[in-house]
Structure formats: structure tokens, C-alpha cells
Design a protein around this motif. Structure first.
Motif, PDB file in Angstrom:
ATOM      1  N   PRO A   1      41.843  32.364  44.239  1.00  0.00           N
ATOM      2  CA  PRO A   1      41.893  31.222  45.162  1.00  0.00           C
ATOM      3  C   PRO A   1      41.290  29.935  44.590  1.00  0.00           C
ATOM      4  O   PRO A   1      41.849  28.857  44.768  1.00  0.00           O
ATOM      5  CB  PRO A   1      41.092  31.713  46.375  1.00  0.00           C
ATOM      6  CG  PRO A   1      41.231  33.190  46.331  1.00  0.00           C
ATOM      7  CD  PRO A   1      41.274  33.555  44.868  1.00  0.00           C
ATOM      8  N   ARG A   2      40.174  30.055  43.897  1.00  0.00           N
ATOM      9  CA  ARG A   2      39.541  28.860  43.319  1.00  0.00           C
ATOM     10  C   ARG A   2      40.447  28.221  42.267  1.00  0.00           C
ATOM     11  O   ARG A   2      40.617  27.009  42.232  1.00  0.00           O
ATOM     12  CB  ARG A   2      38.188  29.234  42.719  1.00  0.00           C
ATOM     13  CG  ARG A   2      37.431  28.055  42.158  1.00  0.00           C
ATOM     14  CD  ARG A   2      36.058  28.418  41.672  1.00  0.00           C
ATOM     15  NE  ARG A   2      36.140  29.549  40.748  1.00  0.00           N
ATOM     16  CZ  ARG A   2      35.236  30.500  40.662  1.00  0.00           C
ATOM     17  NH1 ARG A   2      34.190  30.487  41.449  1.00  0.00           N
ATOM     18  NH2 ARG A   2      35.366  31.477  39.794  1.00  0.00           N
ATOM     19  N   LYS A   3      41.063  29.041  41.416  1.00  0.00           N
ATOM     20  CA  LYS A   3      41.971  28.513  40.400  1.00  0.00           C
ATOM     21  C   LYS A   3      43.176  27.855  41.060  1.00  0.00           C
ATOM     22  O   LYS A   3      43.622  26.793  40.624  1.00  0.00           O
ATOM     23  CB  LYS A   3      42.425  29.622  39.462  1.00  0.00           C
ATOM     24  CG  LYS A   3      43.407  29.148  38.411  1.00  0.00           C
ATOM     25  CD  LYS A   3      43.853  30.258  37.495  1.00  0.00           C
ATOM     26  CE  LYS A   3      44.869  29.738  36.491  1.00  0.00           C
ATOM     27  NZ  LYS A   3      45.283  30.790  35.553  1.00  0.00           N
TER      28      LYS A   3
ATOM     29  N   ARG B   1      40.970  32.709  35.147  1.00  0.00           N
ATOM     30  CA  ARG B   1      40.540  31.778  34.095  1.00  0.00           C
ATOM     31  C   ARG B   1      41.624  30.759  33.808  1.00  0.00           C
ATOM     32  O   ARG B   1      42.814  31.048  33.907  1.00  0.00           O
ATOM     33  CB  ARG B   1      40.202  32.547  32.831  1.00  0.00           C
ATOM     34  CG  ARG B   1      39.051  33.535  33.068  1.00  0.00           C
ATOM     35  CD  ARG B   1      38.678  34.228  31.816  1.00  0.00           C
ATOM     36  NE  ARG B   1      38.168  33.217  30.887  1.00  0.00           N
ATOM     37  CZ  ARG B   1      37.644  33.490  29.727  1.00  0.00           C
ATOM     38  NH1 ARG B   1      37.550  34.721  29.325  1.00  0.00           N
ATOM     39  NH2 ARG B   1      37.206  32.523  28.943  1.00  0.00           N
ATOM     40  N   LEU B   2      41.200  29.556  33.430  1.00  0.00           N
ATOM     41  CA  LEU B   2      42.139  28.503  33.066  1.00  0.00           C
ATOM     42  C   LEU B   2      42.606  28.723  31.630  1.00  0.00           C
ATOM     43  O   LEU B   2      41.792  28.879  30.721  1.00  0.00           O
ATOM     44  CB  LEU B   2      41.488  27.127  33.208  1.00  0.00           C
ATOM     45  CG  LEU B   2      41.101  26.720  34.626  1.00  0.00           C
ATOM     46  CD1 LEU B   2      40.367  25.390  34.613  1.00  0.00           C
ATOM     47  CD2 LEU B   2      42.322  26.631  35.515  1.00  0.00           C
ATOM     48  N   THR B   3      43.924  28.713  31.431  1.00  0.00           N
ATOM     49  CA  THR B   3      44.509  28.902  30.108  1.00  0.00           C
ATOM     50  C   THR B   3      44.762  27.549  29.461  1.00  0.00           C
ATOM     51  O   THR B   3      44.580  26.494  30.098  1.00  0.00           O
ATOM     52  CB  THR B   3      45.835  29.671  30.216  1.00  0.00           C
ATOM     53  OG1 THR B   3      46.763  28.861  30.962  1.00  0.00           O
ATOM     54  CG2 THR B   3      45.643  31.021  30.903  1.00  0.00           C
ATOM     55  N   ARG B   4      45.221  27.562  28.215  1.00  0.00           N
ATOM     56  CA  ARG B   4      45.567  26.302  27.540  1.00  0.00           C
ATOM     57  C   ARG B   4      46.684  25.575  28.289  1.00  0.00           C
ATOM     58  O   ARG B   4      46.650  24.358  28.424  1.00  0.00           O
ATOM     59  CB  ARG B   4      45.993  26.579  26.107  1.00  0.00           C
ATOM     60  CG  ARG B   4      44.853  26.952  25.217  1.00  0.00           C
ATOM     61  CD  ARG B   4      45.313  27.144  23.805  1.00  0.00           C
ATOM     62  NE  ARG B   4      44.197  27.611  23.002  1.00  0.00           N
ATOM     63  CZ  ARG B   4      44.312  28.095  21.817  1.00  0.00           C
ATOM     64  NH1 ARG B   4      45.509  28.187  21.256  1.00  0.00           N
ATOM     65  NH2 ARG B   4      43.260  28.492  21.154  1.00  0.00           N
ATOM     66  N   ALA B   5      47.658  26.319  28.743  1.00  0.00           N
ATOM     67  CA  ALA B   5      48.753  25.705  29.510  1.00  0.00           C
ATOM     68  C   ALA B   5      48.217  25.079  30.795  1.00  0.00           C
ATOM     69  O   ALA B   5      48.671  24.000  31.204  1.00  0.00           O
ATOM     70  CB  ALA B   5      49.824  26.745  29.826  1.00  0.00           C
TER      71      ALA B   5
ATOM     72  N   PRO C   1      42.244  41.488  45.323  1.00  0.00           N
ATOM     73  CA  PRO C   1      41.927  40.539  46.394  1.00  0.00           C
ATOM     74  C   PRO C   1      41.238  39.263  45.923  1.00  0.00           C
ATOM     75  O   PRO C   1      41.445  38.204  46.496  1.00  0.00           O
ATOM     76  CB  PRO C   1      41.007  41.319  47.329  1.00  0.00           C
ATOM     77  CG  PRO C   1      41.136  42.739  46.949  1.00  0.00           C
ATOM     78  CD  PRO C   1      41.663  42.804  45.564  1.00  0.00           C
ATOM     79  N   GLU C   2      40.434  39.344  44.881  1.00  0.00           N
ATOM     80  CA  GLU C   2      39.736  38.156  44.381  1.00  0.00           C
ATOM     81  C   GLU C   2      40.548  37.415  43.329  1.00  0.00           C
ATOM     82  O   GLU C   2      40.147  36.341  42.888  1.00  0.00           O
ATOM     83  CB  GLU C   2      38.372  38.548  43.813  1.00  0.00           C
ATOM     84  CG  GLU C   2      37.460  39.196  44.834  1.00  0.00           C
ATOM     85  CD  GLU C   2      37.193  38.289  46.023  1.00  0.00           C
ATOM     86  OE1 GLU C   2      36.975  37.074  45.816  1.00  0.00           O
ATOM     87  OE2 GLU C   2      37.214  38.787  47.165  1.00  0.00           O
TER      88      GLU C   2
ATOM     89  N   CYS D   1      46.260  34.584  49.191  1.00  0.00           N
ATOM     90  CA  CYS D   1      45.284  35.649  49.484  1.00  0.00           C
ATOM     91  C   CYS D   1      45.996  36.924  49.934  1.00  0.00           C
ATOM     92  O   CYS D   1      45.599  38.029  49.551  1.00  0.00           O
ATOM     93  CB  CYS D   1      44.280  35.182  50.529  1.00  0.00           C
ATOM     94  SG  CYS D   1      43.131  33.943  49.900  1.00  0.00           S
ATOM     95  N   ALA D   2      47.061  36.789  50.718  1.00  0.00           N
ATOM     96  CA  ALA D   2      47.845  37.957  51.133  1.00  0.00           C
ATOM     97  C   ALA D   2      48.526  38.596  49.927  1.00  0.00           C
ATOM     98  O   ALA D   2      48.569  39.827  49.803  1.00  0.00           O
ATOM     99  CB  ALA D   2      48.877  37.554  52.186  1.00  0.00           C
ATOM    100  N   ILE D   3      49.036  37.775  49.029  1.00  0.00           N
ATOM    101  CA  ILE D   3      49.681  38.290  47.818  1.00  0.00           C
ATOM    102  C   ILE D   3      48.659  39.014  46.947  1.00  0.00           C
ATOM    103  O   ILE D   3      48.939  40.096  46.416  1.00  0.00           O
ATOM    104  CB  ILE D   3      50.371  37.146  47.050  1.00  0.00           C
ATOM    105  CG1 ILE D   3      51.607  36.690  47.821  1.00  0.00           C
ATOM    106  CG2 ILE D   3      50.720  37.564  45.626  1.00  0.00           C
ATOM    107  CD1 ILE D   3      52.234  35.420  47.320  1.00  0.00           C
ATOM    108  N   ASN D   4      47.484  38.434  46.790  1.00  0.00           N
ATOM    109  CA  ASN D   4      46.439  39.085  46.000  1.00  0.00           C
ATOM    110  C   ASN D   4      46.088  40.447  46.596  1.00  0.00           C
ATOM    111  O   ASN D   4      45.877  41.408  45.866  1.00  0.00           O
ATOM    112  CB  ASN D   4      45.199  38.206  45.908  1.00  0.00           C
ATOM    113  CG  ASN D   4      45.413  36.989  45.028  1.00  0.00           C
ATOM    114  OD1 ASN D   4      46.419  36.861  44.342  1.00  0.00           O
ATOM    115  ND2 ASN D   4      44.465  36.081  45.059  1.00  0.00           N
ATOM    116  N   HIS D   5      46.024  40.526  47.920  1.00  0.00           N
ATOM    117  CA  HIS D   5      45.750  41.807  48.575  1.00  0.00           C
ATOM    118  C   HIS D   5      46.884  42.799  48.307  1.00  0.00           C
ATOM    119  O   HIS D   5      46.630  43.974  48.024  1.00  0.00           O
ATOM    120  CB  HIS D   5      45.562  41.600  50.081  1.00  0.00           C
ATOM    121  CG  HIS D   5      45.261  42.861  50.818  1.00  0.00           C
ATOM    122  ND1 HIS D   5      44.014  43.428  50.847  1.00  0.00           N
ATOM    123  CD2 HIS D   5      46.064  43.681  51.539  1.00  0.00           C
ATOM    124  CE1 HIS D   5      44.049  44.542  51.542  1.00  0.00           C
ATOM    125  NE2 HIS D   5      45.285  44.719  51.986  1.00  0.00           N
TER     126      HIS D   5
END
Length: 189
Positions: free
Chosen positions: A30-32, A161-165, A154-155, A145-149
Motif C-alpha cells: 500500500p505505501r508503494k 521496494r522501489l525498483t530502477r523502473a 496482505p502487506e 488491499c483486497a488483491i493483496n489478501h
């Protein structure tokens, strides 16, 4: 007496092996998600939608034309929400959310800016459109969040992590933000 001694004994090993399945949708922390949508000036939203539809097409075997669904998000966003809802209903764990309400509000929020532009002054219309955009990002985060679940992460640790792209997208988005602010300052002066 062990199994070697008694060939008719029930095996004692755990037999609940499940084959690994292909992901149905994109997992994003979610933060990303928030960082990418805000700092790329919404460009990540286009990638995010395309990636969801591409993964769903690969996993389901359906012909979906992901680019068409990205070009007309107001028409197909509800379909994405309902696809996630159907997949969650088939799973063994429950997830508390209101997908039909979410789809309705996102659809209305996608149509509302077109009507607001005709009814309000340009500055008031910009403020209303900005509020609608914030609401839609918050609602898209609920979907994520539903997709992550659904994907059993879930997290969203699998894509936190942020990638180069991602950093390249952020650089382009910050350039766009700079141009918007500069144009706003010069246009106001």
C-alpha cells in the motif's frame, strides 16, 4: 510398529501439498502504491491497471485486450473489482469489503469530472477534480488491499521496494509536477 514393518498402516506424512499457482493480480505494498501514484503524477495508475489485466488474462486464459481496458478505465474498472470479488469468494478465507459499493463510487467518480467542468468556474472545477482524484486513489488502494489478501500477501511485501523502473517513473512524474507548478505560478502572475 512402523510403516516399514506394517505395509497396511496409514501414511503419516503431510499430504496437503498444493501446487504453486500463477498470480491472478499484481501485488503492491500500500505505501508503494501511494508513493508511485502521487509521485508519477498518476502514470503508475496506467501501469498498475495494465499489469492487473495482463496477469488476469494469463491466469484465466480469457482474451481481455488489456490496453483497451486501460484506455477506458471508467468502463472497465468495475469489471476488475468484480473479478477480484469473484476470486475472493472462491477462496477459503474471508475478506471484509464492499466491492459493489466500491465499483459504484469509482464509476461515478470517473464520470463526475466531465459534468463538473461545465458547471463550475475553472478554479472551483480544478479543486473538485483534485478531491475526486484523491478519493479515487483511496478507493483504488482499497482494491489493492483486497488483491493483496487474495494473493496471500496482505502487506504486499512481495512488491514493496522501489525498483530502477519505479525511480525512472518518479523522475518523470516529478518533472511533470515541476512543470505544473511552474505553469501555475506563471499563469497566476
Amino acid at each position: 510398529m512402523s510403516v516399514a514393518e506394517n505395509p497396511y498402516a496409514t501414511p503419516r506424512s503431510l499430504l496437503s501439498w498444493m501446487p504453486a499457482r500463477e498470480p491472478l493480480f499484481l501485488v503492491v505494498a500500500p505505501r508503494k502504491f501511494l508513493v508511485m501514484v502521487l509521485l508519477t503524477l498518476g502514470g503508475y495508475f496506467v501501469y498498475w491497471l495494465h499489469r492487473h489485466w495482463t496477469l488476469y488474462q494469463q491466469a484465466s486464459g480469457k482474451r481481455l485486450w488489456p490496453w483497451v481496458r486501460v484506455m477506458f478505465p471508467a468502463c472497465y474498472f468495475c469489471s476488475l473489482i468484480l473479478s477480484v470479488m469473484r476470486e475472493l469468494e472462491q477462496g477459503e478465507s474471508t475478506y471484509l469489503w464492499w466491492p459493489r459499493c466500491l465499483a459504484t463510487v469509482i464509476f461515478l467518480g470517473g464520470c463526475l469530472p466531465f459534468t463538473v467542468l461545465w458547471l463550475l468556474s475553472p478554479f472551483a472545477a480544478l479543486a473538485v477534480v483534485a478531491c475526486i482524484a484523491v478519493l479515487q486513489v483511496a478507493l483504488a488502494l482499497q482494491l489493492q488491499c483486497a488483491i493483496n489478501h487474495l494473493e496471500r500477501d496482505p502487506e504486499g511485501e512481495g512488491n514493496a521496494r522501489l525498483t530502477r523502473a519505479n525511480w525512472l517513473g518518479i523522475a518523470g512524474g516529478l518533472l511533470g509536477w515541476g512543470l505544473l507548478v511552474t505553469g501555475g505560478v506563471w499563469g497566476a502572475g
